[in-house]
Structure formats: C-alpha cells, structure tokens
Design a protein around this motif. Structure first.
Motif, PDB file in Angstrom:
ATOM      1  N   GLU A  33       0.853  -1.185   0.000  1.00 52.84           N
ATOM      2  CA  GLU A  33       0.000   0.000   0.000  1.00 52.84           C
ATOM      3  C   GLU A  33       0.887   1.233   0.000  1.00 52.84           C
ATOM      4  N   VAL A  34       0.648   2.150  -0.911  1.00 51.17           N
ATOM      5  CA  VAL A  34       1.415   3.384  -0.987  1.00 51.17           C
ATOM      6  C   VAL A  34       0.900   4.341   0.083  1.00 51.17           C
ATOM      7  N   ALA A  44      -0.259   2.007  10.391  1.00 47.81           N
ATOM      8  CA  ALA A  44       0.903   1.329   9.818  1.00 47.81           C
ATOM      9  C   ALA A  44       1.186   0.021  10.542  1.00 47.81           C
ATOM     10  N   TYR A  45       1.084   0.042  11.854  1.00 48.74           N
ATOM     11  CA  TYR A  45       1.360  -1.157  12.649  1.00 48.74           C
ATOM     12  C   TYR A  45       0.381  -2.275  12.320  1.00 48.74           C
ATOM     13  N   HIS A  46      -0.887  -1.953  12.229  1.00 51.64           N
ATOM     14  CA  HIS A  46      -1.890  -2.978  11.943  1.00 51.64           C
ATOM     15  C   HIS A  46      -1.759  -3.508  10.514  1.00 51.64           C
ATOM     16  N   LEU A  47      -1.422  -2.639   9.573  1.00 50.69           N
ATOM     17  CA  LEU A  47      -1.199  -3.101   8.203  1.00 50.69           C
ATOM     18  C   LEU A  47      -0.003  -4.054   8.149  1.00 50.69           C
ATOM     19  N   LEU A  54       4.247  -1.063   3.442  1.00 42.53           N
ATOM     20  CA  LEU A  54       3.923   0.346   3.222  1.00 42.53           C
ATOM     21  C   LEU A  54       5.036   0.999   2.420  1.00 42.53           C
ATOM     22  N   LEU A  55       4.763   1.302   1.163  1.00 44.19           N
ATOM     23  CA  LEU A  55       5.728   1.994   0.312  1.00 44.19           C
ATOM     24  C   LEU A  55       5.616   3.489   0.573  1.00 44.19           C
ATOM     25  N   MET A 115       8.404  -3.923   7.050  1.00 40.25           N
ATOM     26  CA  MET A 115       7.298  -3.621   6.133  1.00 40.25           C
ATOM     27  C   MET A 115       7.253  -2.157   5.700  1.00 40.25           C
ATOM     28  N   VAL A 116       8.100  -1.305   6.267  1.00 37.55           N
ATOM     29  CA  VAL A 116       8.190   0.091   5.813  1.00 37.55           C
ATOM     30  C   VAL A 116       9.225   0.128   4.693  1.00 37.55           C
TER      31      VAL A 116
END
Length: 386
Positions: A33-34, A44-47, A54-55, A115-116
């Motif tokens: 997800e951008v 962000a944490y839950h994603l 997270l891009l 994931m970041v």
C-alpha cells in the motif's frame, strides 16, 4: 531465466514493478500500500502485522519516526493483571525455551518493522524529502548501480548507513592499538575480551599460524603484531575476504599475513591454529548473524575434527568460545569436552575472561541471567598422544 526478485504494486491506477532488495533473502511482500505522511503509527502497525507493506512516498525523516513508533508498539509488553502466582501457574520457562522465544520475537519484530519500504532510483538515490545521500552506502553493499530502480525496507537502508559509518570510521581495537574497518555484512570485532585473551596467551611458536574464519582479519593482524612471522587467514565469504585484505593492507601487515579462500583450514600444517567460531548452535535470521549463530555447531565441530590433521608436532589449537550456549541450555560442557576428546585432542590449558559488552549488565535483557554468568575462554588444545 531471470531470477532477480521483484516487487509489484499498483500506484495511481497503474501496475508498477521494481527490483526487490533484501540482504537476508526475505521474499518480496505480496501486498503493498502506498502511504505518505498522513498515515498514523497505529494504521501502519496494523497493516504491517497483517502482512501489508507500506511503500513510503512522504518525508524520509517522517518515515523513520513512523518506524520508531511501530517499534514501540512491537516492544510494548502485553497487559496482564497483577496477581499472586498460584500452584496452577505454568512453571518458568527453561533457559533454552526463553532463548527460542526471544529469537522468535526478534524475527517477528524484524518482519513487522521491515514492512516500511523506501523506493530507490536507478543510481541509488532516494527521491523523498529530507532523504540522506545513501549512494556510497548502497554501492559498498550491492555494487555499482545498474540503472534499475529498486525498493528496500527502511530497516535495511538504515543498516546500510550504519555499516557505511562503521567502515569509514573504523572500530578501535585496544589490543592492536589501531582500528579495524568492517564491511557491510562482516561482523565487527566489538567484543574485545576475546582479543585480550589472544593478546596475552603464550605463543607456542612464532614461525607460522592459521586464523580459521578470519572475518575482518583482526585476529590475523593481532598475531602478526605479536611477532608471528607468517599468518594465513581463511574465509569463504567474498565480502569478508575483501574486508580482511583491506584491513591487513591498512595496518601494514601485507608481508606477514595472507588471506586465502578456503573452507576452514588452508593447506599444510602450522604450530598455531586459531579459530573463533559462532558461539550459539541456532539458526541465523540474517547473514550478519552467521558470526554468532551456527546450526548444530557445524563450524565448531569442523574445526575440532580437522585440527589434529593440520597441527605441526607439538603445536596448539586455540579455540575462542563463549559458554553462553551452556547457560542457555543449548549445549553442555560435557558435550564440548566429548567433541574435543573424540577429535583426538587434549586440553592443555584454558584462559577465561568475563565479557564486558553492554548486554551483560542489562537487567531488562530477556537473556540477562545467562549473559551475567557468561565466560569467554581460550582453550589451548593439543593432539592427544597415541
């Protein structure tokens, strides 16, 4: 067949792909997800926990702050109501169980924070506001840019930056009265107590020594500084080979030290053979951890089993080993001694020192009890008489 890993996502209604970079060989996220500076840490944490990467398309420094906020959420202990323990409570975990739980938590932490994601231009530039120039750091780790845009985790990029600074500034080694400059992916000699042991143990000879698994070349350099006329350091990792050769040249020991590509031992025999193998028999979560973790103690057993065949008559093998694995219940002292005996070796002497790294005194460390009891030893081994 092209096996270069790629990351795919949709942005502005169109499909996009880029090279995926991961030193640890982590697979590219399947869902991306951008996001920008409007994303909250909770979102962000839950994603990330759900497997969505997270891009980041906002401010680079804000991305760092976001990852730090996510880290606080990962590290936050679960809430448990305070009560007195009862007989029905489960017994305290064994040291080995605590260790494996800690390693699983570390892997989960790395997965979530990884994931970041940060996009990199074809020349390793980062086209985000307030982004640092990471071109040199990326080139040192990945080689010259090849005109292909790529994506890496912010966590990985921060590791590149840190490694670049270590390589540039160096690590002061008191036993050498000089600095060692570790490369990206090559373990830094931050645990100085084992070098202290090597610096003080009586040399059996000064004509020739082998340094098995030389890494940065620090032990080979120390032996040369102590007056060993010829030292042969071995390595299999390409980065470590180049790193060791550069350090040896920087220190002026090129005539005394030769770094060769070999699996454990070089050819021939020597009156002194030194090895500082990984200390913990467990799986590494990242390539840099291979200097600490070794499944089934393969390098340790390989060194012991091959030592007698490579020692000159009357020579000594120096095994540098922490007993942390014993305190964690991963290996017993009896097992180690049985391996030494089974390899046709005898213990001539042992020199011990307490570690002085910060974790040894950190009561909040999950492995504090074991670290507090840890001792690093230099085992002087000889061939057992027939």
């Amino acid at each position: 067949m092209n096996t270069t890993p790629t990351l795919a996502w949709t942005e502005d209604g169109r499909p996009v792909t880029a090279r995926w970079r991961s030193e640890a060989g982590v697979a590219a996220p399947r869902r991306v997800e951008v996001v920008d500076d409007t994303v909250t840490a909770d979102e962000a944490y839950h994603l990330a926990c759900g497997g969505t990467a997270l891009l980041y398309r906002g401010d680079y420094q804000n991305a760092r702050q976001l990852m730090q906020a996510m880290a606080r959420r990962v590290d936050r202990p679960p809430h448990r109501p305070r009560r007195k323990p009862t007989a029905k409570d489960a017994p305290a975990p064994s040291p080995a169980d605590a260790f494996h739980k800690h390693r699983m938590a570390q892997a989960q932490r790395a997965r979530i924070l990884g994931m970041v994601l940060i996009p990199l231009d074809a020349d390793y530039g980062i086209a985000l506001r307030r982004a640092p120039n990471v071109r040199d750091a990326c080139s040192e780790a990945w080689g010259a840019p090849d005109d292909v845009a790529s994506v890496a985790s912010l966590r990985e990029i921060l590791g590149l930056i840190g490694a670049h600074e270590w390589r540039k500034k160096g690590v002061i080694v008191p036993a050498l009265s000089a600095s060692i400059h570790p490369w990206y992916g090559v373990f830094s000699p931050v645990r100085g107590e084992y070098l202290q042991l090597i610096d003080q143990a009586p040399l059996p000879a000064t004509s020739l020594a082998f340094d098995v698994g030389t890494g940065t070349g620090v032990i080979a350099a120390l032996l040369a500084r102590r007056g060993v006329q010829q030292v042969v350091g071995t390595e299999r990792d390409a980065r470590a080979l180049a790193c060791a050769r550069e350090n040896i040249a920087r220190l002026g020991y090129e005539r005394a030290v030769k770094i060769v590509d070999a699996d454990l031992f070089p050819e021939g025999r020597a009156p002194l053979i030194v090895c500082n193998p990984p200390w913990l028999p467990a799986k590494a979560n990242a390539p840099i951890e291979h200097a600490i973790y070794d499944p089934d103690s393969q390098m340790l057993k390989g060194f012991l089993n091959g030592l007698a065949a490579h020692l000159s008559p009357g020579g000594e093998g120096w095994l540098i080993l922490s007993d942390l694995a014993e305190h964690l219940g991963l290996r017993t002292r009896e097992t180690l001694l049985s391996w030494i005996h089974g390899a046709g070796l005898v213990v001539l002497a042992r020199h011990d020192v307490r570690p002085n790294h910060p974790k040894a005194g950190d009561a909040n460390d999950p492995l504090h009890v074991a670290r507090r009891a840890e001792v690093t030893s230099l085992w002087r081994l000889g061939v057992r008489p027939a």
